[in-house]
Design a protein around this motif. Sequence first.
Motif, PDB file in Angstrom:
ATOM      1  N   LEU A  66      65.193  12.704  20.430  1.00 44.27           N
ATOM      2  CA  LEU A  66      64.166  13.183  19.508  1.00 44.27           C
ATOM      3  C   LEU A  66      64.658  12.890  18.100  1.00 44.27           C
ATOM      4  N   THR A  67      63.897  12.077  17.380  1.00 45.07           N
ATOM      5  CA  THR A  67      64.285  11.693  16.024  1.00 45.07           C
ATOM      6  C   THR A  67      63.142  11.969  15.053  1.00 45.07           C
ATOM      7  N   VAL A  68      63.489  12.017  13.777  1.00 44.28           N
ATOM      8  CA  VAL A  68      62.503  12.173  12.717  1.00 44.28           C
ATOM      9  C   VAL A  68      62.828  11.163  11.628  1.00 44.28           C
ATOM     10  N   ASP A  69      61.777  10.609  11.020  1.00 37.79           N
ATOM     11  CA  ASP A  69      61.954   9.641   9.936  1.00 37.79           C
ATOM     12  C   ASP A  69      60.916   9.935   8.865  1.00 37.79           C
ATOM     13  N   PRO A  70      61.327  10.176   7.628  1.00 34.43           N
ATOM     14  CA  PRO A  70      62.692  10.174   7.093  1.00 34.43           C
ATOM     15  C   PRO A  70      63.455  11.420   7.552  1.00 34.43           C
ATOM     16  N   ILE A 135      47.936  10.914  23.783  1.00 34.63           N
ATOM     17  CA  ILE A 135      47.920  12.022  24.732  1.00 34.63           C
ATOM     18  C   ILE A 135      47.948  13.320  23.928  1.00 34.63           C
ATOM     19  N   THR A 136      47.136  14.270  24.336  1.00 34.92           N
ATOM     20  CA  THR A 136      47.123  15.588  23.709  1.00 34.92           C
ATOM     21  C   THR A 136      47.743  16.570  24.694  1.00 34.92           C
ATOM     22  N   ILE A 137      48.792  17.254  24.239  1.00 35.84           N
ATOM     23  CA  ILE A 137      49.478  18.244  25.064  1.00 35.84           C
ATOM     24  C   ILE A 137      49.365  19.578  24.334  1.00 35.84           C
ATOM     25  N   ASP A 138      48.682  20.525  24.958  1.00 33.07           N
ATOM     26  CA  ASP A 138      48.446  21.837  24.330  1.00 33.07           C
ATOM     27  C   ASP A 138      47.992  21.710  22.879  1.00 33.07           C
ATOM     28  N   ASN A 139      46.943  20.946  22.660  1.00 36.37           N
ATOM     29  CA  ASN A 139      46.299  20.747  21.359  1.00 36.37           C
ATOM     30  C   ASN A 139      47.137  19.990  20.334  1.00 36.37           C
ATOM     31  N   GLN A 140      48.266  19.425  20.721  1.00 32.63           N
ATOM     32  CA  GLN A 140      49.082  18.596  19.825  1.00 32.63           C
ATOM     33  C   GLN A 140      48.922  17.137  20.274  1.00 32.63           C
ATOM     34  N   GLU A 141      48.456  16.279  19.355  1.00 28.27           N
ATOM     35  CA  GLU A 141      48.214  14.879  19.702  1.00 28.27           C
ATOM     36  C   GLU A 141      49.445  14.020  19.423  1.00 28.27           C
ATOM     37  N   TYR A 142      49.743  13.134  20.369  1.00 20.23           N
ATOM     38  CA  TYR A 142      50.868  12.199  20.264  1.00 20.23           C
ATOM     39  C   TYR A 142      50.359  10.790  20.531  1.00 20.23           C
ATOM     40  N   THR A 143      50.941   9.815  19.861  1.00 23.69           N
ATOM     41  CA  THR A 143      50.648   8.408  20.125  1.00 23.69           C
ATOM     42  C   THR A 143      51.613   7.925  21.205  1.00 23.69           C
ATOM     43  N   ILE A 144      51.064   7.252  22.206  1.00 26.94           N
ATOM     44  CA  ILE A 144      51.902   6.701  23.279  1.00 26.94           C
ATOM     45  C   ILE A 144      52.396   5.335  22.817  1.00 26.94           C
ATOM     46  N   LEU A 154      56.814   8.861  22.756  1.00 27.17           N
ATOM     47  CA  LEU A 154      55.684   9.421  22.015  1.00 27.17           C
ATOM     48  C   LEU A 154      56.062   9.585  20.552  1.00 27.17           C
ATOM     49  N   THR A 155      55.078   9.433  19.672  1.00 30.91           N
ATOM     50  CA  THR A 155      55.296   9.717  18.257  1.00 30.91           C
ATOM     51  C   THR A 155      54.207  10.674  17.770  1.00 30.91           C
ATOM     52  N   SER A 156      54.577  11.424  16.757  1.00 30.35           N
ATOM     53  CA  SER A 156      53.602  12.288  16.085  1.00 30.35           C
ATOM     54  C   SER A 156      53.984  12.331  14.614  1.00 30.35           C
ATOM     55  N   GLN A 157      53.005  12.630  13.787  1.00 27.61           N
ATOM     56  CA  GLN A 157      53.256  12.675  12.346  1.00 27.61           C
ATOM     57  C   GLN A 157      52.867  14.037  11.794  1.00 27.61           C
ATOM     58  N   GLN A 158      53.624  14.425  10.767  1.00 23.58           N
ATOM     59  CA  GLN A 158      53.348  15.684  10.083  1.00 23.58           C
ATOM     60  C   GLN A 158      53.666  15.471   8.607  1.00 23.58           C
ATOM     61  N   GLU A 160      54.464  17.148   4.990  1.00 22.10           N
ATOM     62  CA  GLU A 160      54.941  18.384   4.375  1.00 22.10           C
ATOM     63  C   GLU A 160      55.356  18.081   2.938  1.00 22.10           C
ATOM     64  N   GLU A 161      54.764  18.791   1.996  1.00 17.72           N
ATOM     65  CA  GLU A 161      55.045  18.605   0.568  1.00 17.72           C
ATOM     66  C   GLU A 161      54.913  17.144   0.146  1.00 17.72           C
ATOM     67  N   GLY A 162      53.858  16.487   0.652  1.00 17.82           N
ATOM     68  CA  GLY A 162      53.565  15.107   0.280  1.00 17.82           C
ATOM     69  C   GLY A 162      54.386  14.050   1.000  1.00 17.82           C
ATOM     70  N   VAL A 163      55.279  14.452   1.887  1.00 16.71           N
ATOM     71  CA  VAL A 163      56.098  13.500   2.646  1.00 16.71           C
ATOM     72  C   VAL A 163      55.616  13.500   4.097  1.00 16.71           C
ATOM     73  N   THR A 164      55.331  12.306   4.620  1.00 16.90           N
ATOM     74  CA  THR A 164      54.910  12.189   6.009  1.00 16.90           C
ATOM     75  C   THR A 164      56.129  11.903   6.887  1.00 16.90           C
ATOM     76  N   TYR A 165      56.351  12.785   7.846  1.00 16.04           N
ATOM     77  CA  TYR A 165      57.471  12.658   8.782  1.00 16.04           C
ATOM     78  C   TYR A 165      56.947  12.167  10.129  1.00 16.04           C
ATOM     79  N   THR A 166      57.635  11.204  10.691  1.00 14.28           N
ATOM     80  CA  THR A 166      57.280  10.690  12.013  1.00 14.28           C
ATOM     81  C   THR A 166      58.343  11.125  13.002  1.00 14.28           C
ATOM     82  N   ARG A 167      57.915  11.873  14.001  1.00 10.26           N
ATOM     83  CA  ARG A 167      58.822  12.289  15.066  1.00 10.26           C
ATOM     84  C   ARG A 167      58.622  11.379  16.264  1.00 10.26           C
ATOM     85  N   THR A 168      59.719  10.937  16.839  1.00 11.24           N
ATOM     86  CA  THR A 168      59.681  10.111  18.047  1.00 11.24           C
ATOM     87  C   THR A 168      60.447  10.822  19.142  1.00 11.24           C
ATOM     88  N   ALA A 169      59.759  11.040  20.254  1.00 10.22           N
ATOM     89  CA  ALA A 169      60.371  11.682  21.425  1.00 10.22           C
ATOM     90  C   ALA A 169      60.444  10.673  22.551  1.00 10.22           C
TER      91      ALA A 169
END
Length: 173
Positions: A66-70, A135-144, A154-158, A160-169
């Motif tokens: 599980l990683t996050v960028d940045p 894929i949506t898992i419990d109302n959280q959408e992820y890109t396959i 899977l990746t998802s983005q969030q 926060e304070e103007g910075v977009t973080y991409t999480r990869t699982a």
Amino acid sequence: MFILIFGPNRLPLESDKLKIMIRYTKCTGIFMLIIIACASPSCKKEAPAKTKLQLLTTASWKLNALTVDPAYDYSGDGNSTTNLFALFEECTKDDYSTFRTDGTAVSDQGSLKCDPNEPQSFNMTWAFNEERTKITIDNQEYTIVELNSIQLRLTSQQTEEGVTYTRTAIFVH
């Protein structure tokens, strides 16, 4: 009886039958090679490619990375990291999820439970989008990003304070 002699009389043969037998053996050998060459591809029938539904629901998935960028400071200590999996306790690293074909899933805490008072497992819901790229898992959408018989990425983005973080699982069987 025949004698092997080098020179102009290289191989005197006793009869014409031996000459015919040698030709027949050569022709039979060539014919057998042709049959083997033609039959070989039909012996190795490839199984039809599995669908994304089959790949997802065939076996349980265990989080492997599980990683996050940045990088992000998750602990609030001023140290940012991209490797979130390294922050997990061992009791979390053995958890696994099993997706069912009916759109339900079960997340199991594995053999090392972090809190003995928590339930061993809990139910979730999931669904593909129409194109099966998300894929949506419990109302959280992820890109396959990748789904095959070995790995689910899977990746998802969030933001926060103007910075977009991409999480990869990355999950594995």
